[in-house]
Write an enzyme that holds these catalytic residues in place. Sequence first.
Site, PDB file in Angstrom:
ATOM      1  N   GLU A 125      29.980 -55.047  35.857  1.00 56.96           N
ATOM      2  CA  GLU A 125      28.736 -54.976  36.645  1.00 56.96           C
ATOM      3  C   GLU A 125      27.719 -55.997  36.119  1.00 56.96           C
ATOM      4  O   GLU A 125      26.936 -56.546  36.892  1.00 56.96           O
ATOM      5  CB  GLU A 125      28.188 -53.539  36.612  1.00 56.96           C
ATOM      6  CG  GLU A 125      29.043 -52.618  37.475  1.00 56.96           C
ATOM      7  CD  GLU A 125      29.088 -51.167  37.028  1.00 56.96           C
ATOM      8  OE1 GLU A 125      28.231 -50.733  36.247  1.00 56.96           O
ATOM      9  OE2 GLU A 125      30.037 -50.469  37.461  1.00 56.96           O
ATOM     10  N   ASN A 132      30.322 -44.337  29.502  1.00 53.52           N
ATOM     11  CA  ASN A 132      29.313 -45.301  29.957  1.00 53.52           C
ATOM     12  C   ASN A 132      28.488 -44.603  31.041  1.00 53.52           C
ATOM     13  O   ASN A 132      28.951 -44.446  32.163  1.00 53.52           O
ATOM     14  CB  ASN A 132      30.020 -46.539  30.524  1.00 53.52           C
ATOM     15  CG  ASN A 132      29.050 -47.524  31.157  1.00 53.52           C
ATOM     16  OD1 ASN A 132      27.837 -47.410  30.974  1.00 53.52           O
ATOM     17  ND2 ASN A 132      29.573 -48.473  31.905  1.00 53.52           N
ATOM     18  N   GLU A 148      39.228 -53.564  31.808  1.00 52.91           N
ATOM     19  CA  GLU A 148      38.719 -52.826  32.955  1.00 52.91           C
ATOM     20  C   GLU A 148      38.982 -53.627  34.227  1.00 52.91           C
ATOM     21  O   GLU A 148      38.179 -54.515  34.577  1.00 52.91           O
ATOM     22  CB  GLU A 148      37.214 -52.591  32.815  1.00 52.91           C
ATOM     23  CG  GLU A 148      36.825 -51.776  31.599  1.00 52.91           C
ATOM     24  CD  GLU A 148      35.545 -50.991  31.858  1.00 52.91           C
ATOM     25  OE1 GLU A 148      35.595 -49.769  31.837  1.00 52.91           O
ATOM     26  OE2 GLU A 148      34.499 -51.633  32.109  1.00 52.91           O
TER      27      GLU A 148
HETATM   28  C1  PEP Z   1      33.011 -48.222  33.711  1.00 55.80           C
HETATM   29  O1  PEP Z   1      31.920 -48.289  34.256  1.00 55.80           O
HETATM   30  O2  PEP Z   1      33.203 -48.793  32.632  1.00 55.80           O
HETATM   31  C2  PEP Z   1      34.068 -47.446  34.372  1.00 55.80           C
HETATM   32  C3  PEP Z   1      35.267 -47.499  33.883  1.00 55.80           C
HETATM   33  O3  PEP Z   1      33.681 -46.729  35.478  1.00 55.80           O
HETATM   34  P1  PEP Z   1      34.556 -45.604  36.212  1.00 55.80           P
HETATM   35  O4  PEP Z   1      35.217 -44.762  35.169  1.00 55.80           O
HETATM   36  O5  PEP Z   1      33.571 -44.837  37.028  1.00 55.80           O
HETATM   37  O6  PEP Z   1      35.552 -46.338  37.064  1.00 55.80           O
END
Ligand code: PEP
Length: 252
Positions: free
Chosen positions: A99, A9, A169
Amino acid sequence: MRKKIVAGNWKMNMNLEEGLNFAKSVDRYFREKPASKAEVILCTPFIHLAGVSEILKNSKVTLGAQNCASEPSGAFTGEVSASMIQSTGAQYVIIGHSERRSYYHEDDRLLNKKTLLAINAGLKAIFCCGEVKAEREEGRHLIIVKRQLEEGLFTLPAESMKMIVIAYEPVWAIGTGLTATPEQAQEMHYYIRGLVREKYGKECAEGMTILYGGSCKPSNAAELFSKPDVDGGLIGGASLKKEDFAAIAEAI
Ligand code: PEP
């Protein structure tokens, strides 16, 4: 065996030229490697989709977007619809990233609409769920994720579930450097698979790819991916460094 996936991402990073150059180098890297055990996906900003799609023609790497509109078409200035995304050659779209949920107030009902539109447009949806820090500290993480899935996803008919990838997540782990322990990830992934089983049956649950996201990096990827219900990762920061992203994909 269910599909393993490592999806990058990019978030709101890289101008057009930088993004195209980066996609070329990722494509080149995976072309030269023996077939990865994971499907590798680049989820780029909208401006990169058409150009990256050209670069990834006949590539082992596939393409996705990070969001789509909650309406199919029309007078929605600044929005990009699921079918527009599909027309670029992208195959995936991330829906419900934390986000989007927090900065743009996207709630479960809206995310449900987006998911339906994505699937109707022929895109696979990477549906994100996860609790914030306080919810975990209060021991409510399972109930929060259950609500997000029930309201955002589980209205879908069974035949649409083959177009879904779930990404767990934990919000407290995204971009913070804090990572869920492999045990915390496994507990949640096992729980999510159980919810899918209750709603859609064993075959659907066993075939469902469930990704972990949240500060996943080369140093912790192998341990996370070794857990039986963790089928790969959604990678933010580390997807912007080719070596790190490649090392994570190879950890599968
Ligand atoms: C994301 O934005 O989906 C993510 C997992 O970010 P990071 O790996 O930077 O924590």
